[in-house]
Design an enzyme around this catalytic site. Structure first.
Site, mmCIF file in Angstrom:
data_model
loop_
_atom_site.group_PDB
_atom_site.id
_atom_site.type_symbol
_atom_site.label_atom_id
_atom_site.label_comp_id
_atom_site.label_asym_id
_atom_site.label_seq_id
_atom_site.Cartn_x
_atom_site.Cartn_y
_atom_site.Cartn_z
ATOM 1 N N GLY A 31 0.818 -1.210 0.000
ATOM 2 C CA GLY A 31 0.000 0.000 0.000
ATOM 3 C C GLY A 31 0.852 1.260 0.000
ATOM 4 N N GLU B 100 2.117 5.994 7.541
ATOM 5 C CA GLU B 100 3.502 6.179 7.067
ATOM 6 C C GLU B 100 4.188 7.343 7.783
ATOM 7 O OE1 GLU B 100 4.459 3.711 5.566
ATOM 8 O OE2 GLU B 100 2.523 2.942 4.877
HETATM 9 N N1 BES Z 1 6.452 -0.717 6.024
HETATM 10 C C1 BES Z 1 5.272 -1.046 5.321
HETATM 11 C C2 BES Z 1 5.507 -1.476 3.893
HETATM 12 C C3 BES Z 1 5.887 -2.934 3.775
HETATM 13 C C4 BES Z 1 4.905 -3.900 3.775
HETATM 14 C C5 BES Z 1 7.193 -3.306 3.648
HETATM 15 C C6 BES Z 1 5.258 -5.230 3.662
HETATM 16 C C7 BES Z 1 7.547 -4.634 3.548
HETATM 17 C C8 BES Z 1 6.583 -5.609 3.550
HETATM 18 C C9 BES Z 1 4.301 0.146 5.298
HETATM 19 O O1 BES Z 1 4.451 1.022 6.346
HETATM 20 C C10 BES Z 1 2.924 -0.416 5.455
HETATM 21 O O2 BES Z 1 2.655 -0.929 6.508
HETATM 22 N N2 BES Z 1 2.093 -0.329 4.437
HETATM 23 C C11 BES Z 1 0.762 -0.863 4.477
HETATM 24 C C12 BES Z 1 -0.256 0.214 4.480
HETATM 25 C C13 BES Z 1 -0.709 0.554 5.857
HETATM 26 C C14 BES Z 1 -1.700 1.672 5.875
HETATM 27 C C15 BES Z 1 -1.291 -0.610 6.606
HETATM 28 C C16 BES Z 1 0.581 -1.702 3.226
HETATM 29 O O3 BES Z 1 1.425 -1.632 2.353
HETATM 30 O O4 BES Z 1 -0.377 -2.463 3.187
HETATM 31 ZN ZN ZN Z 2 3.776 0.220 8.153
#
Ligand code: BES
Ligand code: ZN
Length: 837
Positions: free
Chosen positions: A324, A361
């Protein structure tokens, strides 16, 4: 002088007397590698056939990075990049090799300079590079021992193709309104993909400063974590942007983008410049994100009382993005639907999602970026906190979005998976990249956040907030583990407490890690480890007998009841939680509290009361069952005057009673779905899908298209998703998920996955989030023994090929649960259906 002399002798010895292979081995006969002395045969073999001097997946800690100078030149026409770096390292213990992560990079040259060499401008000494792809590591062999407490500079030239997938330094494309396809280059590193873009110490503990330079064509711009200091003209009309040096940070947060995007900017109260970037045609959809990110940045800076430490913050909508969003420090990247808001086509729930993702974020800029978990086993410290902070920040900045309800829903959702035996503890060992990737699940995000919310309720909002601020300040630019959080929360002082030597005391009995709860000393760590080290969720069984309130705790398992033969075995003795129980009664509005630390307990109610409701406002992570007349009395209250119970108490009662809630359907989605049932409507929607510039609208159309009853249309959608032009590959997982929800598509989606497994793996990493969605989305609704057997066989065939994922176990357990549920409830369902017909 002595060093130079020894170096000369060694060189002569190596080149003239002994075979090179033996010479390299002889370097490890030093004390820097005792294991090799004991048993050289067990060392892995590098690609060139020589022994690779390091056996572990984790890097050695004898050499640590201090500073990276990174130069990158992507070519968006030939779709590759050339790059070079200089890593300044500190040697903490004598060694003869440096191990770095590197994955899929062609290393052209590696040299080493000592501080002395640098001072006298002596050129670097060429290093032997060995490569061990199974661990994504390279070894730089130095001709002569690196001395403890000295600094060295390692220079490496390397190149690679821009990656095809969504990790490392990869290419992404978008179509302009005029129909032209344009390419951009973008990074996405978390958790273990920085090593695909530059050789580095790719573990969160190795924090360093980064100075980044990007060469580009004049039609593009370059963005990175920090603001640009200057642009230099290079031959061939190329331009080179130099960015300011970053603060100390982990490799997974490094980011850079070369694109031709347009932006809107504003300034936060603290002076930080905030910009939203999108492809030029989507510029008009960036304004809501700017408003929200400015508000949220102001909120966090005030709440934490810690400045966002960089001069700027960019938020960029990337056309092809696997997750996301990603919290790269100062350069947060988003899937388009997570950042762009088109007032014409986006709904309130789209706005809520955009707000949630931005809040998440931005929270990471403190929880994750400023203070990082020591290792991925504690990724919940990043993700659980960012998810928890969504609640705190959105409630204040956008109260009209009623985020409380969304949060409660998140807790209910994770309870579903946490009450299966295949669940896992919040903190869990993770070694390989696949295991690390699998840690990014609902347990880290949602259970983590719900546990923090329960702890806040237990400690009081004020004390909890002080504790987390203490934690953030104490561990800034460093790494932390669970115990560091627990001790920060125990030691957070309120105005009324007195302090001494960094600790706070409420009364003379209190020790350093203890706080007082209802006149008793309790340790946050003792309570919280019962929640983070064991999987599952407790069921609190309560029985009211006059003024006595009898409590009992057991492990709650979805679909497994006391009279089931397996119940006893699944309870196991160690399932015991320290549960902060809260309750309200008919006779007062007060919130009563009790810490249940044993299997059973009996409380004495302060006054006579007709009903008792446990888990006030559903803040606790436990399910409640009321024995004897408990349920009846609560139902009577609800029938008589439901407002006697608070809204979140009523929701909690329904949840606990039925064990299900997750989805108000969107009206537009339903309208489109009705339209998609005719061939003309379906074709029209597909055409609109290709034309729409709004990601939110595209999602709705794609869902509607997937509800068609015609299998050939569903096949066409899958073909388009595989092709990746009209339907982007990033959306293939949600497409297959939606098709599998359609009775006409269930078997089709599953057959497709089985038959195209290798093709799917060409597009997504096995353990990636989309792949896990594809696997569970196309199987977990099965409910017959034959289907279970078929899925099992397929998973087994994958396992024999060496592919194993935790999700396999979860799916098999879910299908078994479905079968059981159907066996138990089919007769009454049939009856019920007959009656209602
Ligand atoms: N740090 C994550 C991105 C991520 C996800 C990196 C999986 C490695 C593996 C980011 O902060 C995140 O959590 N993104 C979520 C959105 C959030 C609003 C729950 C996502 O990508 O679903
Ligand atoms: Zn996250």
């Amino acid at each position: 002088m002595v060093n130079t002399h020894r170096k000369l002798i060694l060189n002569i010895y190596c080149s003239a007397i002994i075979l090179p292979q033996i010479c390299i081995c002889s370097q490890f006969t030093s004390s820097s590698n005792d294991q090799y002395n004991e048993n050289p045969g067990v060392f892995p073999v590098a690609t060139n056939g020589e022994p690779f001097p390091w056996r572990e997946l984790r890097l050695p800690t004898k050499v640590i990075p201090l500073h990276y100078d990174l130069f990158v030149h992507p070519n968006l026409t030939s779709l590759d990049f050339v790059a070079s770096e200089k890593i300044e390292v500190l040697v903490r213990d004598t060694t003869q090799f440096i191990i770095l992560h590197s994955h899929g990079l062609e290393i052209m040259n590696a040299t080493l300079q000592s501080e002395e060499d640098l001072r006298y401008k002596k050129s670097g000494e060429k290093l032997t590079v060995l490569s061990y792809p199974a661990h994504q590591q390279i070894a730089l062999l130095v001709p002569e021992k690196l001395m403890a407490d000295l600094r060295y500079s390692v220079a490496i030239d390397f190149q690679a193709k821009l990656a095809d997938g969504f990790e490392g330094f990869y290419k992404s494309t978008y179509r302009t309104l005029g129909g032209e396809t344009r390419t951009i280059a973008v990074t996405d590193f978390e958790p273990t993909h920085a090593r695909m873009a530059f050789p580095c110490f790719d573990e969160p503990l190795f924090k360093a400063n980064f100075s980044i330079k990007i060469r580009r064509e004049s039609r593009h711009i370059a963005l990175s974590n920090m603001p640009k200091v200057k642009t230099i003209e290079r031959e061939g009309g190329l331009l080179e942007d130099h960015f300011e040096t970053t603060v100390k940070m982990s490799t997974y947060l490094v980011a850079y983008i070369v694109c031709d995007f347009a932006s809107v900017s504003g300034t936060a109260s603290s002076g930080v410049k905030v910009s939203i970037y999108a492809s030029p045609d989507k510029w008009s959809q960036t304004h809501y994100a700017l408003e929200a990110s400015l508000k949220l940045l102001d909120f966090y800076e005030n709440y934490f009382n810690i400045h966002y430490p960089l001069p700027k913050l960019d938020l960029v909508a990337i056309p092809d993005f696997e997750s996301g969003a990603m919290e790269n420090w100062g350069l947060v990247t988003y899937r388009e639907t997570s950042l762009l808001f088109d007032p014409k086509t986006s709904s309130t729930s789209d706005k809520l999602w955009v707000t949630k993702v931005i809040a998440h974020e931005l929270a990471h800029q403190w929880f994750g970026n400023l203070v990082t978990m020591e290792w991925w086993n504690d990724i919940w410290l990043n993700e659980g906190f960012a998810t928890y902070m969504e609640l705190i920040s959105v409630n204040v900045t956008y109260p009209e979005l009623q985020f409380d309800n969304i949060f409660l829903n998140d807790c209910f959702e994770v309870i579903k998976s946490d009450s299966l035996n295949s669940s896992r503890p919040v903190s869990k060992q993770a070694e390989t990249p696949t295991q690390i990737q699998e840690m990014f699940d609902d347990i880290s995000y949602k259970k983590g956040a719900c546990l923090l919310n329960m702890l806040k309720d237990f400690l009081s909002e004020e004390k909890f907030k002080k504790g987390i601020i203490h934690y953030l300040k104490k561990f800034s630019y460093r790494n932390a583990k669970n115990d560091d959080l627990w001790s920060s929360l125990s030691n957070s002082c309120l105005e009324s407490d007195f302090t001494s030597g960094g600790f706070c005391y409420s009364d003379s009995k209190t020790t350093s890690n203890t706080l007082t709860f209802l006149e008793e000393n309790v340790e946050v760590k003792d309570i919280m480890t019962t929640w983070t080290r064991q999987k599952g969720i407790p069921l609190v069984v309560v029985e009211q007998e006059g003024r006595l309130l009898k409590l009992r705790q057991e492990r709650f398992l979805n679909g497994v009841f006391r009279d089931d033969p397996e119940w006893g075995a699944l309870q196991e003795r160690w399932y015991l939680w320290h549960i902060p129980v809260t309750y309200s009664t008919s006779s007062s509005n007060a919130i009563h509290r009790h810490l249940l630390t044993s299997k059973t307990d009996t409380l004495y109610l302060p006054e006579k009361t007709s009903w008792v409701k446990l888990n006030v406002d559903s803040n606790g992570y436990y399910i409640v069952h009321y024995e004897a007349h408990g349920w009846d009395q609560l139902i009577a209250v609800l029938n008589q005057n439901h407002t006697l119970l608070r809204p979140k108490d009523r929701i909690g009662l329904i949840h606990d009673a039925f064990q299900l809630v997750s989805i108000p359907s969107d009206v537009l989605k339903i309208v489109y779905s009705v339209g998609a049932q005719t061939t003309e409507g379906w074709n029209y929607l597909l055409e609109q899908y290709g034309l729409s510039l709004s990601g939110a609208e595209k999602n709705k159309i794609l869902y509607a298209l997937s509800t068609s009853k015609h299998q050939e249309k569903l096949i066409k959608l899958i073909d388009l998703g595989m092709e990746g032009k009209v339907i982007k590959t990033q959306d293939l997982a949600s497409l297959l998920y939606a098709i599998a929800r359609n009775p006409k598509g269930q078997q089709l989606a599953w057959n497709f996955v089985k038959e195209n497994w290798t093709h799917l793996l060409e597009r997504f990493e096995l353990s990636s989030f989309p792949m896990r969605i594809i696997i569970s989305g196309t199987t977990s609704h099965f409910s017959s023994k034959d289907e279970l057997q078929e899925v099992k066989l397929f998973f087994e065939s994958l396992q024999t090929q060496g592919s194993y994922l935790e999700i396999f176990q979860i799916v098999l357990e879910t299908i078994s649960k479905n079968i059981k549920w159907l066996e138990k409830n089919l007769p009454s369902l049939r009856n019920w259906l007959l009656i209602s017909i």
